[in-house]
Design an enzyme around this catalytic site. Sequence first.
Site, PDB file in Angstrom:
ATOM      1  N   CYS A 379      38.678  48.155  34.693  1.00 16.76           N
ATOM      2  CA  CYS A 379      39.985  48.167  35.377  1.00 16.76           C
ATOM      3  C   CYS A 379      40.703  48.649  36.401  1.00 16.76           C
ATOM      4  CB  CYS A 379      41.197  48.606  33.929  1.00 16.76           C
ATOM      5  SG  CYS A 379      43.166  47.471  34.022  1.00 16.76           S
ATOM      6  N   HIS A 505      39.424  44.899  30.275  1.00 10.67           N
ATOM      7  CA  HIS A 505      38.657  45.973  28.859  1.00 10.67           C
ATOM      8  C   HIS A 505      37.688  46.493  27.884  1.00 10.67           C
ATOM      9  CE1 HIS A 505      41.493  49.128  30.778  1.00 10.67           C
ATOM     10  NE2 HIS A 505      42.519  49.086  31.352  1.00 10.67           N
ATOM     11  N   GLU A 507      36.498  47.925  26.049  1.00 17.72           N
ATOM     12  CA  GLU A 507      36.176  48.891  25.274  1.00 17.72           C
ATOM     13  C   GLU A 507      37.089  48.711  24.074  1.00 17.72           C
ATOM     14  OE1 GLU A 507      37.633  49.128  28.134  1.00 17.72           O
ATOM     15  OE2 GLU A 507      39.924  50.763  27.504  1.00 17.72           O
TER      16      GLU A 507
HETATM   17  N1  GLN Z   1      47.447  50.802  37.655  1.00 15.86           N
HETATM   18  C1  GLN Z   1      45.981  49.632  38.005  1.00 15.86           C
HETATM   19  C2  GLN Z   1      47.029  48.330  37.884  1.00 15.86           C
HETATM   20  O1  GLN Z   1      48.038  48.741  37.443  1.00 15.86           O
HETATM   21  C3  GLN Z   1      44.792  50.348  37.050  1.00 15.86           C
HETATM   22  C4  GLN Z   1      45.709  49.389  35.611  1.00 15.86           C
HETATM   23  C5  GLN Z   1      44.688  49.871  34.233  1.00 15.86           C
HETATM   24  O2  GLN Z   1      42.952  51.024  34.505  1.00 15.86           O
HETATM   25  N2  GLN Z   1      45.018  49.788  33.042  1.00 15.86           N
HETATM   26  O3  GLN Z   1      46.687  47.019  37.598  1.00 15.86           O
END
Ligand code: GLN
Length: 537
Positions: A379, A505, A507
């Site tokens: 992310c 994600h 994970e």
């Molecule tokens: N802050 C970044 C976004 O909003 C990444 C978010 C995250 O890593 N969950 O896109």
Amino acid sequence: MTKFIFVTGGVVSSLGKGITAASLGVLLKRRGLRVSVIKMDPYLNVDAGTMNPFQHGEVFVTEDGAETDLDLGHYERFLDLSLSSDNNITTGKIYSSVIAKERRGRYLGATVQVIPHITNEIQEHILKVADGNDVLIAEIGGTVGDIEGLPYLEAIRQVAGRVGRGNVLYCHVTLVPFIAAAGELKTKPTQHSVNELRRIGIQPDIIVCRSQFPLEGDIKDKIALFCNVRKEAVVEALDAPSIYRIPLTLHDQGVDMLVLRQLGIPATQEPDLMDWREFDHRCANPETEVEIAMVGKYVSHKDAYLSVVEALRHAAAAGGAKLVLRHVEAEDVERDGVGSLSGVQGILVPGGFGSRGIEGKIAAVGYARTRKIPFFGLCLGMQVAVVEFARNVCGIAAAHSSEIDPGTPNPVIHLLEEQRTISDLGGTMRLGGYTCELVQGSRSHEAYKKSVIRERHRHRYEFNNEYRERLARAGLVTAGVCQGRDLVEIVELEGHPWFVGVQFHPEFTSRPVRPHPLFRDFVAAAMKVTGKGALQD
Ligand code: GLN
């Protein structure tokens, strides 16, 4: 008829109620029963989405896009289930629903009260989630005695009245502390917390005692006598080397049989724990170790990246390695440079919010890229990889986004137009499961061994497609796109041993006996870096 197991905690928080509940679930599921779970959190937030990982640990995202308590992660990993927003209720959610009903005139004439309206709403929710399952395990957050938890305790007491006491089991997890000055384990806190439960009408059936030392001598007798349970229902839960050991230790003490007997479920088969035992054996007997640096903002909080760490453990165990995790604070890298990364075999940059530490993460990516150290960006980790590459390889004065870096003109990561307006937080989030198409021949395709995957998201920003061609020409290629929308989901670096950034994600879907393919391949690539060889005893 669904049976119910209610798990409460006493004495102190952080006793591992979630793990205990999940472990009971494993034993029952592997006896062929259909098991579901619900976590009930007594806080007023409607969900965990806005909670700070420093305070509350990771926010776990479900397939349907709910931002939930991290215990749901334990449940998914242990029970190999995909849960939904229904599997986590909070006081905020319950009250919102009751107040909305009151406004619609559903309780006309009545004075709307905690008992029965809030407690009924909780029960209805429990019964809804239970529907269609053999057993529902419901865990109440917090500790018995908390004011906030009372409506939940009252609700679970009433469930026994509705469905019959014989269909309900109350399991209480407590602490039996060792007092060094006296040189002994003390049962008094357990007695007090069970008294507190009994005061409101709940007699626990099983007491799980967390303890540093075995409950020897008359300790179990004492707890059994004072807490009014049978001696075999006093279960010892010693500090374990791995959370995945807990189902096995509970089984060794016959806890699953105890549960079946209490709930009147015939024990038709032994639980099939073969793969679980194998996994446990691999964790306990690593042949080598692998050292991974995790460069994040909340690394000092042990639960902030819980699912990431668990996914790394699953992958390390699959490779026969012990995971050595080096927690690196992104701001330290920003201040002191990349020295703290020296000698690691892999670098992972997890998700995160806000601009703090971003430059440190970018520096860590640069280190991984130029030193050819396996890199995995999740992310925000993928987003900073894109910024690093744009800046240092393509010579673009790139910014993460014009919102975060207002001065810089090249937002290689940006907010989509439709995301700009809606919420106070500066945009809506892309949340939950999305389908992604993989590019043939990419590392990701090689890992997943299929062309279409589904992964969970939680972010506002996206890769800015204006830069896609230019970055790809220089070697940072797109390896996955969102199905039906032109959004980059995966980037990979050509000519590097293993460099993958994912907008989602992964994970959240890794399981102990089935590690996530990307984590598995990342750790496998890391293990090749120095070939530390077998561990010496
Ligand atoms: N802050 C970044 C976004 O909003 C990444 C978010 C995250 O890593 N969950 O896109």
